[in-house]
Design a protein around this motif. Sequence first.
Motif, PDB file in Angstrom:
ATOM      1  N   LEU A  53      26.246 -51.214 -40.221  1.00 30.70           N
ATOM      2  CA  LEU A  53      25.294 -50.930 -41.580  1.00 30.70           C
ATOM      3  C   LEU A  53      25.054 -49.819 -41.319  1.00 30.70           C
ATOM      4  N   ARG A  54      24.666 -48.684 -40.052  1.00 36.00           N
ATOM      5  CA  ARG A  54      23.540 -47.225 -40.074  1.00 36.00           C
ATOM      6  C   ARG A  54      24.943 -46.881 -40.712  1.00 36.00           C
ATOM      7  N   VAL A  55      26.251 -47.048 -40.278  1.00 35.92           N
ATOM      8  CA  VAL A  55      26.950 -46.183 -40.895  1.00 35.92           C
ATOM      9  C   VAL A  55      27.217 -45.692 -42.155  1.00 35.92           C
ATOM     10  N   LEU A  56      27.505 -47.107 -42.695  1.00 36.34           N
ATOM     11  CA  LEU A  56      27.482 -46.802 -44.257  1.00 36.34           C
ATOM     12  C   LEU A  56      26.779 -46.617 -45.259  1.00 36.34           C
ATOM     13  N   GLU A  57      25.483 -46.623 -44.373  1.00 36.25           N
ATOM     14  CA  GLU A  57      24.214 -46.276 -45.449  1.00 36.25           C
ATOM     15  C   GLU A  57      24.272 -44.683 -45.543  1.00 36.25           C
ATOM     16  N   ASN A  58      24.746 -43.935 -44.116  1.00 39.06           N
ATOM     17  CA  ASN A  58      24.979 -43.006 -43.908  1.00 39.06           C
ATOM     18  C   ASN A  58      26.030 -42.198 -44.510  1.00 39.06           C
ATOM     19  N   ALA A  59      27.089 -42.934 -45.559  1.00 40.21           N
ATOM     20  CA  ALA A  59      28.116 -42.537 -45.835  1.00 40.21           C
ATOM     21  C   ALA A  59      27.893 -42.817 -47.641  1.00 40.21           C
ATOM     22  N   GLY A  60      26.578 -43.215 -47.796  1.00 38.32           N
ATOM     23  CA  GLY A  60      26.088 -43.823 -48.774  1.00 38.32           C
ATOM     24  C   GLY A  60      26.295 -44.586 -50.180  1.00 38.32           C
ATOM     25  N   LEU A  61      27.389 -45.601 -49.132  1.00 37.51           N
ATOM     26  CA  LEU A  61      28.058 -46.557 -49.513  1.00 37.51           C
ATOM     27  C   LEU A  61      27.139 -48.246 -49.553  1.00 37.51           C
ATOM     28  N   VAL A  62      26.051 -48.031 -49.302  1.00 41.28           N
ATOM     29  CA  VAL A  62      24.820 -49.204 -48.867  1.00 41.28           C
ATOM     30  C   VAL A  62      23.543 -48.671 -49.143  1.00 41.28           C
ATOM     31  N   ARG A  63      23.047 -49.197 -49.614  1.00 37.06           N
ATOM     32  CA  ARG A  63      20.785 -48.522 -49.763  1.00 37.06           C
ATOM     33  C   ARG A  63      20.231 -49.774 -48.948  1.00 37.06           C
ATOM     34  N   CYS A  64      19.391 -49.486 -48.311  1.00 40.47           N
ATOM     35  CA  CYS A  64      18.343 -50.355 -47.192  1.00 40.47           C
ATOM     36  C   CYS A  64      16.462 -50.270 -47.789  1.00 40.47           C
ATOM     37  N   SER A  65      16.229 -51.811 -47.444  1.00 38.28           N
ATOM     38  CA  SER A  65      14.933 -51.537 -47.751  1.00 38.28           C
ATOM     39  C   SER A  65      14.268 -53.085 -47.360  1.00 38.28           C
ATOM     40  N   ARG A  66      12.771 -52.308 -47.236  1.00 40.04           N
ATOM     41  CA  ARG A  66      12.449 -53.631 -46.553  1.00 40.04           C
ATOM     42  C   ARG A  66      11.832 -54.328 -46.917  1.00 40.04           C
ATOM     43  N   THR A  67      11.656 -55.964 -46.894  1.00 36.63           N
ATOM     44  CA  THR A  67      10.878 -56.814 -47.591  1.00 36.63           C
ATOM     45  C   THR A  67      10.120 -57.352 -45.816  1.00 36.63           C
ATOM     46  N   GLY A  68       8.476 -56.729 -45.275  1.00 32.15           N
ATOM     47  CA  GLY A  68       8.324 -57.702 -44.840  1.00 32.15           C
ATOM     48  C   GLY A  68       9.445 -57.467 -42.932  1.00 32.15           C
ATOM     49  N   ARG A  69       9.304 -58.466 -42.765  1.00 35.05           N
ATOM     50  CA  ARG A  69       9.896 -58.187 -41.479  1.00 35.05           C
ATOM     51  C   ARG A  69      11.327 -57.036 -41.619  1.00 35.05           C
ATOM     52  N   GLU A  70      12.257 -57.737 -42.682  1.00 33.85           N
ATOM     53  CA  GLU A  70      13.385 -57.816 -43.051  1.00 33.85           C
ATOM     54  C   GLU A  70      13.748 -56.522 -44.002  1.00 33.85           C
ATOM     55  N   ARG A  71      14.755 -56.226 -43.149  1.00 32.08           N
ATOM     56  CA  ARG A  71      15.361 -54.699 -43.965  1.00 32.08           C
ATOM     57  C   ARG A  71      16.919 -55.512 -44.608  1.00 32.08           C
ATOM     58  N   ARG A  72      16.903 -55.623 -46.061  1.00 31.33           N
ATOM     59  CA  ARG A  72      17.647 -56.111 -47.052  1.00 31.33           C
ATOM     60  C   ARG A  72      18.972 -54.809 -47.162  1.00 31.33           C
ATOM     61  N   PHE A  73      19.426 -55.002 -47.198  1.00 31.61           N
ATOM     62  CA  PHE A  73      20.704 -53.855 -47.966  1.00 31.61           C
ATOM     63  C   PHE A  73      21.297 -54.388 -48.746  1.00 31.61           C
ATOM     64  N   SER A  74      21.854 -53.679 -49.648  1.00 32.67           N
ATOM     65  CA  SER A  74      22.189 -53.838 -51.249  1.00 32.67           C
ATOM     66  C   SER A  74      23.537 -52.580 -51.783  1.00 32.67           C
ATOM     67  N   TYR A  75      24.708 -53.253 -52.327  1.00 32.89           N
ATOM     68  CA  TYR A  75      25.696 -52.342 -52.247  1.00 32.89           C
ATOM     69  C   TYR A  75      25.408 -51.323 -53.330  1.00 32.89           C
ATOM     70  N   ARG A  76      25.628 -49.647 -53.349  1.00 30.87           N
ATOM     71  CA  ARG A  76      25.500 -48.857 -54.203  1.00 30.87           C
ATOM     72  C   ARG A  76      26.495 -48.254 -54.106  1.00 30.87           C
ATOM     73  N   PRO A  77      26.867 -48.545 -55.505  1.00 34.72           N
ATOM     74  CA  PRO A  77      28.440 -47.413 -56.779  1.00 34.72           C
ATOM     75  C   PRO A  77      28.565 -46.447 -56.380  1.00 34.72           C
ATOM     76  N   GLU A  78      28.195 -45.389 -55.969  1.00 35.36           N
ATOM     77  CA  GLU A  78      28.364 -44.449 -56.419  1.00 35.36           C
ATOM     78  C   GLU A  78      29.478 -43.357 -55.495  1.00 35.36           C
ATOM     79  N   ALA A  79      29.309 -43.782 -54.294  1.00 36.75           N
ATOM     80  CA  ALA A  79      29.818 -43.500 -53.241  1.00 36.75           C
ATOM     81  C   ALA A  79      31.790 -43.868 -53.821  1.00 36.75           C
ATOM     82  N   ALA A  80      31.929 -44.711 -53.457  1.00 38.33           N
ATOM     83  CA  ALA A  80      33.318 -45.778 -54.093  1.00 38.33           C
ATOM     84  C   ALA A  80      34.130 -44.868 -54.929  1.00 38.33           C
ATOM     85  N   GLU A  81      32.879 -44.827 -55.577  1.00 41.66           N
ATOM     86  CA  GLU A  81      33.755 -44.921 -57.621  1.00 41.66           C
ATOM     87  C   GLU A  81      33.960 -42.781 -56.703  1.00 41.66           C
TER      88      GLU A  81
END
Lengths: 107, 107
Positions: A53-81
């Motif tokens: 996930l770190r690799v994907l995030e560094n490439a901009g393919l994914v973003r992450c945000s904290r909610t409480g003790r969790e980190r939720r990852f979501s897709y980010r379309p720009e890079a693939a596009e």
Amino acid sequence: MRRRRAKIFAALGDETRLALVAKLCRGSDLSISELTETAADARISRQAVTKHLRVLENAGLVRCSRTGRERRFSYRPEAAEEMREYLEFVTAKWDEALERLKTFVES
Amino acid sequence: MRRRRAKIFAALGDETRLALVAKLCRGSDLSISELTETAADARISRQAVTKHLRVLENAGLVRCSRTGRERRFSYRPEAAEEMREYLEFVTAKWDEALERLKTFVES
DNA sequence: TTCATACGCAACCTCTAGGTTGCATACTAT
DNA sequence: ATAGTATGCAACCTAGAGGTTGCGTATGAA
């Protein structure tokens, strides 16, 4: 520019990460443990998934945000596009070349 | 299927190989030594280029043919095109998800 | 024939990707 | 307060990627 492209392609160049992207592009925000259970067909440790996930995030393919003790990852379309456009560009160059060759042969 | 995609993306996930692809998609057949001189901005040995070309060939991004003592490499569009379609598919899935979310919020 | 060119093969080196385990920490729920 | 859950961090391991050098071989040119 080329470095950036190589980075993104490299991030996509792994089965586990492709599986993660395939999960996330469906729209859901998923935590690391959720992604560990489902996305990786292979039994893989949570830590391994974290690294991917770190690799994907560094490439901009994914973003992450904290909610409480969790980190939720979501897709980010720009890079693939961007990469899709680049592949389109490459194909266009190739087609131009074919066209040039064709008109040269015909003349 | 996923393995194949990962292989192709991985082949594209290197600056040197991206440079080689960029050269070859312009249409010319080039020998290893020609590719060694120009394509790699970094000074890289012929053997290194040979290995990169092998990776590209195994991924189906490039084809090679002998003419005399030379091996001439040329671009092969199918693989890149497949990947472009795949990225398009991923983006489409993402857009569907956004759309579902939107209509859900609006209802 | 002789020399230079274009390559293949093999050995070798170094670094890092991908994976693991163990332990610490921060939230949540009861 | 306590137990369980979700994660971070660090050490460690192994195989393979990416690179080099040396040397042998085939082909083209003089």
